[in-house]
Write a protein that holds these residues in place. Structure first.
Motif, PDB file in Angstrom:
ATOM      1  N   THR A 187      64.283  41.849  59.800  1.00 26.15           N
ATOM      2  CA  THR A 187      65.505  41.928  58.896  1.00 26.15           C
ATOM      3  C   THR A 187      65.297  43.650  58.013  1.00 26.15           C
ATOM      4  OG1 THR A 187      64.252  40.805  57.074  1.00 26.15           O
ATOM      5  CG2 THR A 187      65.651  39.603  58.505  1.00 26.15           C
ATOM      6  N   ALA A 188      66.260  43.956  57.654  1.00 20.03           N
ATOM      7  CA  ALA A 188      66.496  45.181  56.799  1.00 20.03           C
ATOM      8  C   ALA A 188      65.354  46.338  57.297  1.00 20.03           C
ATOM      9  CB  ALA A 188      66.056  44.994  55.248  1.00 20.03           C
ATOM     10  N   GLY A 189      65.547  46.543  58.608  1.00 20.57           N
ATOM     11  CA  GLY A 189      64.773  47.642  59.292  1.00 20.57           C
ATOM     12  C   GLY A 189      63.202  47.064  59.283  1.00 20.57           C
ATOM     13  N   VAL A 190      62.739  46.019  59.089  1.00 26.88           N
ATOM     14  CA  VAL A 190      61.064  45.693  59.133  1.00 26.88           C
ATOM     15  C   VAL A 190      60.952  45.086  60.593  1.00 26.88           C
ATOM     16  CG1 VAL A 190      59.552  44.523  57.834  1.00 26.88           C
ATOM     17  CG2 VAL A 190      61.416  45.475  56.389  1.00 26.88           C
ATOM     18  N   ASN A 191      59.819  45.479  61.074  1.00 25.60           N
ATOM     19  CA  ASN A 191      59.393  45.064  62.362  1.00 25.60           C
ATOM     20  C   ASN A 191      58.268  43.883  61.893  1.00 25.60           C
ATOM     21  OD1 ASN A 191      58.424  44.556  64.849  1.00 25.60           O
ATOM     22  ND2 ASN A 191      57.379  46.289  64.939  1.00 25.60           N
ATOM     23  N   TYR A 192      58.799  42.651  62.215  1.00 26.95           N
ATOM     24  CA  TYR A 192      57.958  41.563  61.786  1.00 26.95           C
ATOM     25  C   TYR A 192      57.506  41.114  63.294  1.00 26.95           C
ATOM     26  CZ  TYR A 192      59.804  40.820  57.276  1.00 26.95           C
ATOM     27  OH  TYR A 192      60.089  41.131  56.030  1.00 26.95           O
ATOM     28  N   GLY A 193      57.363  41.859  64.343  1.00 26.94           N
ATOM     29  CA  GLY A 193      56.385  41.543  65.389  1.00 26.94           C
ATOM     30  C   GLY A 193      57.184  40.670  66.753  1.00 26.94           C
ATOM     31  N   LYS A 194      58.490  40.464  66.679  1.00 29.50           N
ATOM     32  CA  LYS A 194      58.808  39.725  67.710  1.00 29.50           C
ATOM     33  C   LYS A 194      59.246  40.607  68.825  1.00 29.50           C
ATOM     34  CE  LYS A 194      62.143  36.136  69.079  1.00 29.50           C
ATOM     35  NZ  LYS A 194      62.903  36.683  70.448  1.00 29.50           N
ATOM     36  N   ASP A 195      60.032  41.724  68.538  1.00 26.91           N
ATOM     37  CA  ASP A 195      60.310  42.545  69.523  1.00 26.91           C
ATOM     38  C   ASP A 195      59.526  43.649  70.151  1.00 26.91           C
ATOM     39  OD1 ASP A 195      61.869  44.628  71.199  1.00 26.91           O
ATOM     40  OD2 ASP A 195      63.221  45.112  69.774  1.00 26.91           O
ATOM     41  N   ILE A 196      58.791  43.239  71.268  1.00 29.67           N
ATOM     42  CA  ILE A 196      57.694  44.049  71.797  1.00 29.67           C
ATOM     43  C   ILE A 196      58.145  45.488  72.370  1.00 29.67           C
ATOM     44  CG2 ILE A 196      56.724  41.881  72.743  1.00 29.67           C
ATOM     45  CD1 ILE A 196      57.502  43.406  75.530  1.00 29.67           C
ATOM     46  N   ASN A 197      59.651  45.982  72.196  1.00 25.90           N
ATOM     47  CA  ASN A 197      59.878  47.372  72.262  1.00 25.90           C
ATOM     48  C   ASN A 197      59.821  48.143  71.242  1.00 25.90           C
ATOM     49  OD1 ASN A 197      60.352  47.112  75.305  1.00 25.90           O
ATOM     50  ND2 ASN A 197      62.323  45.962  74.668  1.00 25.90           N
ATOM     51  N   LYS A 198      59.506  47.633  70.001  1.00 27.56           N
ATOM     52  CA  LYS A 198      59.322  48.241  68.693  1.00 27.56           C
ATOM     53  C   LYS A 198      57.646  48.782  68.578  1.00 27.56           C
ATOM     54  CE  LYS A 198      63.023  46.512  66.174  1.00 27.56           C
ATOM     55  NZ  LYS A 198      63.516  45.923  64.994  1.00 27.56           N
ATOM     56  N   SER A 199      57.469  50.008  68.077  1.00 25.26           N
ATOM     57  CA  SER A 199      56.099  50.242  68.125  1.00 25.26           C
ATOM     58  C   SER A 199      55.405  49.659  66.914  1.00 25.26           C
ATOM     59  CB  SER A 199      56.129  51.647  67.683  1.00 25.26           C
ATOM     60  OG  SER A 199      54.770  52.149  67.253  1.00 25.26           O
ATOM     61  N   TYR A 200      54.131  49.074  67.132  1.00 27.11           N
ATOM     62  CA  TYR A 200      53.401  48.190  66.025  1.00 27.11           C
ATOM     63  C   TYR A 200      53.074  49.254  64.926  1.00 27.11           C
ATOM     64  CZ  TYR A 200      49.166  49.796  68.701  1.00 27.11           C
ATOM     65  OH  TYR A 200      48.133  50.590  69.275  1.00 27.11           O
ATOM     66  N   PHE A 201      53.416  50.511  64.959  1.00 28.79           N
ATOM     67  CA  PHE A 201      53.090  51.514  63.800  1.00 28.79           C
ATOM     68  C   PHE A 201      54.360  51.266  62.924  1.00 28.79           C
ATOM     69  CE2 PHE A 201      50.798  54.617  66.705  1.00 28.79           C
ATOM     70  CZ  PHE A 201      49.592  54.087  66.343  1.00 28.79           C
ATOM     71  N   THR A 202      55.426  50.652  63.385  1.00 27.66           N
ATOM     72  CA  THR A 202      56.240  50.271  62.294  1.00 27.66           C
ATOM     73  C   THR A 202      56.259  49.300  61.429  1.00 27.66           C
ATOM     74  OG1 THR A 202      57.721  49.196  63.933  1.00 27.66           O
ATOM     75  CG2 THR A 202      58.060  51.786  63.871  1.00 27.66           C
ATOM     76  N   ARG A 203      55.288  48.561  61.403  1.00 27.30           N
ATOM     77  CA  ARG A 203      55.009  47.405  60.784  1.00 27.30           C
ATOM     78  C   ARG A 203      54.819  47.813  59.512  1.00 27.30           C
ATOM     79  NH1 ARG A 203      50.175  49.385  62.538  1.00 27.30           N
ATOM     80  NH2 ARG A 203      48.506  49.526  61.286  1.00 27.30           N
ATOM     81  N   THR A 204      54.911  46.679  58.415  1.00 28.34           N
ATOM     82  CA  THR A 204      55.013  47.261  56.961  1.00 28.34           C
ATOM     83  C   THR A 204      53.729  46.704  56.257  1.00 28.34           C
ATOM     84  OG1 THR A 204      56.227  45.539  56.281  1.00 28.34           O
ATOM     85  CG2 THR A 204      57.468  47.184  56.790  1.00 28.34           C
ATOM     86  N   VAL A 205      53.190  45.689  56.758  1.00 25.79           N
ATOM     87  CA  VAL A 205      52.076  44.893  56.349  1.00 25.79           C
ATOM     88  C   VAL A 205      50.798  45.105  57.337  1.00 25.79           C
ATOM     89  CG1 VAL A 205      53.153  43.872  54.327  1.00 25.79           C
ATOM     90  CG2 VAL A 205      52.590  42.596  56.610  1.00 25.79           C
ATOM     91  N   ASP A 206      49.674  44.948  56.860  1.00 26.93           N
ATOM     92  CA  ASP A 206      48.359  44.846  57.854  1.00 26.93           C
ATOM     93  C   ASP A 206      47.790  43.473  57.790  1.00 26.93           C
ATOM     94  OD1 ASP A 206      48.421  47.305  58.581  1.00 26.93           O
ATOM     95  OD2 ASP A 206      47.004  47.964  57.201  1.00 26.93           O
ATOM     96  N   PHE A 207      47.993  42.558  56.755  1.00 21.66           N
ATOM     97  CA  PHE A 207      47.478  41.353  56.716  1.00 21.66           C
ATOM     98  C   PHE A 207      48.601  40.333  56.286  1.00 21.66           C
ATOM     99  CE2 PHE A 207      43.953  44.256  55.770  1.00 21.66           C
ATOM    100  CZ  PHE A 207      43.033  43.600  56.657  1.00 21.66           C
ATOM    101  N   GLY A 208      48.200  38.971  56.358  1.00 21.86           N
ATOM    102  CA  GLY A 208      49.074  37.825  56.082  1.00 21.86           C
ATOM    103  C   GLY A 208      50.175  37.801  57.203  1.00 21.86           C
ATOM    104  N   ASN A 209      49.785  38.143  58.352  1.00 23.28           N
ATOM    105  CA  ASN A 209      50.652  37.969  59.486  1.00 23.28           C
ATOM    106  C   ASN A 209      50.607  36.596  60.061  1.00 23.28           C
ATOM    107  OD1 ASN A 209      52.156  40.759  60.071  1.00 23.28           O
ATOM    108  ND2 ASN A 209      50.038  41.364  59.434  1.00 23.28           N
ATOM    109  N   HIS A 210      51.738  35.917  60.463  1.00 22.98           N
ATOM    110  CA  HIS A 210      51.650  34.593  61.054  1.00 22.98           C
ATOM    111  C   HIS A 210      53.072  34.539  61.771  1.00 22.98           C
ATOM    112  CE1 HIS A 210      53.815  34.216  57.409  1.00 22.98           C
ATOM    113  NE2 HIS A 210      54.716  33.355  58.046  1.00 22.98           N
ATOM    114  N   ILE A 211      52.931  33.349  62.791  1.00 26.85           N
ATOM    115  CA  ILE A 211      54.094  33.131  63.815  1.00 26.85           C
ATOM    116  C   ILE A 211      55.025  32.627  62.889  1.00 26.85           C
ATOM    117  CG2 ILE A 211      54.679  31.760  65.701  1.00 26.85           C
ATOM    118  CD1 ILE A 211      51.849  31.703  66.780  1.00 26.85           C
ATOM    119  N   GLY A 212      56.193  33.301  63.130  1.00 29.39           N
ATOM    120  CA  GLY A 212      57.492  32.780  62.381  1.00 29.39           C
ATOM    121  C   GLY A 212      57.871  33.738  61.244  1.00 29.39           C
ATOM    122  N   GLN A 213      56.855  34.857  60.884  1.00 24.54           N
ATOM    123  CA  GLN A 213      57.249  35.684  59.854  1.00 24.54           C
ATOM    124  C   GLN A 213      58.461  36.441  59.877  1.00 24.54           C
ATOM    125  OE1 GLN A 213      53.860  38.286  59.718  1.00 24.54           O
ATOM    126  NE2 GLN A 213      54.650  39.540  61.189  1.00 24.54           N
ATOM    127  N   GLY A 214      58.988  36.717  58.817  1.00 28.43           N
ATOM    128  CA  GLY A 214      60.312  37.583  59.018  1.00 28.43           C
ATOM    129  C   GLY A 214      61.504  36.582  58.728  1.00 28.43           C
TER     130      GLY A 214
END
Length: 524
Positions: free
Chosen positions: A437-464
């Motif tokens: 949402t809002a241009g934030v990469n929450y990790g579902k689309d594998i075609n987006k670079s993981y460098f576009t993530r916004t947080v390093d911690f607190g990640n979990h399945i279903g986030q976003g």
């Protein structure tokens, strides 16, 4: 980044084939239904987790459905290929494959598929098998598939499309080919432009047949209870603009090793490793990397020794059959992780892994040809993704593993039943995942670079954007010709995707004349 392998044991199935084939006795062929496999109490005689696409599938007709003296037209319509040649030192077959469907979508009105296909194949001597297929397609698809195609520029599993009928429909082609050579008792060589699948379930978290075809060279070594497979393949990256008109899309390479060990009559364990690398980078053309040429080398140390620019994955496939007709199965895929971050439990983004657990039963309740499967698949955010799509675990804008990518959990339930030439199938799939949402990469689309993530911690399945998918389908078919699965088929599909921002519902009815054993995954 420090990587290492933890391979917890999951439980997995032993399966055999209730249909007749004209090739290797230990091979497992293309899946069309749950009934394509049956559980077996003795897994030492075959290796079920690596499907063999070289064999010619064909349903066994029920007892009493004999040939008798029928006319040529009857045999060609209902029992044989259009062309069949059987000689002492070679065989050949060829058929026309129609896939003609008309339907109605609650969102798009009339839908249709117009596919004209052809298949040809055969054998030369006792050891060489060949097969080729080609399909020319035009289709006006249901709304959710049309939207998927326009966003990703592809038809799921069938490659790139161009506009048709004032751009309201898709025009696309599909071809596959395979040459299989059995060199003595222990070795099989395959050269193909096709798909591959590793696993015993409906999905695969290691390597699935959901994406488009690709060229590969595969070597299979059979040593009784142990089967070792190495495959080199080339993939297409559609995210980058074409390098030039002459060169087409950017390419990448992959090497895969898979060791399957039948530990006992009931237990099998498979170890998987893969490396993906880009064909060219900022320093110029890299091409095929000879470092990965040795078919028995451990890939992870090699990947590290060349400076670790590549994407390495490790996996486990295990199956267990407590009885002849009941089996458990599962997988574990490890992309990368840091042990200290896993034990810390803070949801570090680079703890990237996924898994599968499932159960299937054949001849359920002692009813012949009644089969059931229930399966759960999940992957943490950013699994299968990389710095760039030039070395992520994808091909033709689709994942090489589960078609939902990452950051999801899915529960699949499938039952099917066959009585003589009548085939019934029902599927219920429930999935939960987090959308961007809002241009934030929450990790579902594998075609987006993981460098576009916004947080390093607190990640979990279903986030976003927390989204729920419910997919329900019922299919009834009457088999006309078992040689190439020619059938009259009717289906009804209900699909609902919802979150707190929007909701889509689509109801689809379809009828048609269909053929071939292609497995197309539209339940996404």
């Amino acid at each position: 980044m420090f990587k290492k392998c933890i391979t917890p044991v999951f439980v997995l199935v032993c399966l055999s084939i209730p249909f007749s084939y004209t090739a290797h006795a230990q091979s497992i062929g293309r899946q069309y239904s749950l009934g394509f496999y049956q559980s077996g109490s003795d897994s030492t005689k075959y290796h079920s987790s690596l499907r063999d696409y070289s064999i010619e599938p064909s349903f066994d007709l029920p007892k009493g459905d004999t040939m008798r003296k029928q006319s040529w037209l009857y045999r060609k319509l209902f029992r044989e290929h259009l062309l069949e040649v059987h000689e002492d030192d070679y065989t050949f077959y060829a058929s026309i494959l129609p896939d003609l469907i008309v339907g109605h979508s609650s969102d798009r009105g009339t839908t249709w598929v117009n596919t004209r296909g052809v298949i040809a194949g055969g054998t030369i001597g006792k050891n060489l098998t060949f097969r080729a297929e080609f399909y020319e397609n035009q289709a006006k698809m249901p709304a959710y598939l049309d939207a998927f195609g326009r966003v990703n520029k592809i038809v799921p599993g069938q490659g790139e499309w161009k506009g048709y009928s004032h751009n309201t429909a898709f025009d696309y082609a599909y071809s596959s080919a395979l040459i299989d050579y059995k060199a003595g008792r222990h070795f099989v060589f395959q050269l193909g432009y096709d798909k591959n699948f590793i696993g015993d379930g409906y999905r695969s978290m290691l390597l699935s047949d959901a994406s488009f075809n690709y060229p590969f060279l595969k070597i299979i070594a059979n040593l009784g209870r142990v089967q070792y497979t190495t495959m080199w393949a080339q993939f297409i990256d559609m995210q980058y603009p074409k390098a030039s008109y002459d060169n087409g899309y950017r390419k990448k390479w992959g090497v895969f090793n898979y060791l399957d060990w039948n530990v006992s009559k009931k237990i099998s364990i498979g170890l998987f490793e893969a490396v993906i690398w880009q064909d060219s980078d900022s320093t110029g053309k890299r091409g095929f990397d000879a470092s990965y040429l040795n078919p028995i080398v451990f890939l992870r140390p090699v990947e590290f020794s060349v400076g670790s620019p590549d994407n390495a994955l490790l996996g486990l496939n295990v199956k267990y059959a407590p009885s002849r007709n009941s089996t458990f199965y599962g997988q574990f895929i490890l992309d990368e992780f840091k042990f200290s971050e896993i034990t810390a439990g803070k949801g570090w983004w680079a703890n990237k892994y996924g898994g599968q657990v499932g159960f299937r039963s054949n001849n359920l309740f002692k009813v012949s040809n009644l089969n059931f499967l229930t399966e759960v698949n999940a992957a943490r955010p950013y699994t299968y993704s990389q710095r760039t799509t030039l070395n992520n675990y994808g091909h033709y804008n689709q994942p090489l593993a589960h078609p939902m990518g990452a950051n999801f959990v899915e529960w699949v339930n499938i039952a099917d039943y066959r009585y003589k030439r009548l085939f019934l199938r029902g599927q219920i799939t429930l999935a939960k995942y987090g959308l961007d949402t809002a241009g934030v990469n929450y990790g579902k689309d594998i075609n987006k670079s993981y460098f576009t993530r916004t947080v390093d911690f607190g990640n979990h399945i279903g986030q976003g954007l927390k989204t729920t998918l419910l997919y329900v389908q019922g299919t009834a078919a009457y088999l006309l010709n078992p040689k190439y699965n020619l059938r009259l088929e009717a289906s009804v599909t209900a699909r609902r995707e919802s979150n707190n921002q929007w909701k889509t519902n689509e109801l689809i009815f379809q009828v048609g004349l269909r053929s071939s054993f292609r497995q197309l995954y539209y339940d996404l």
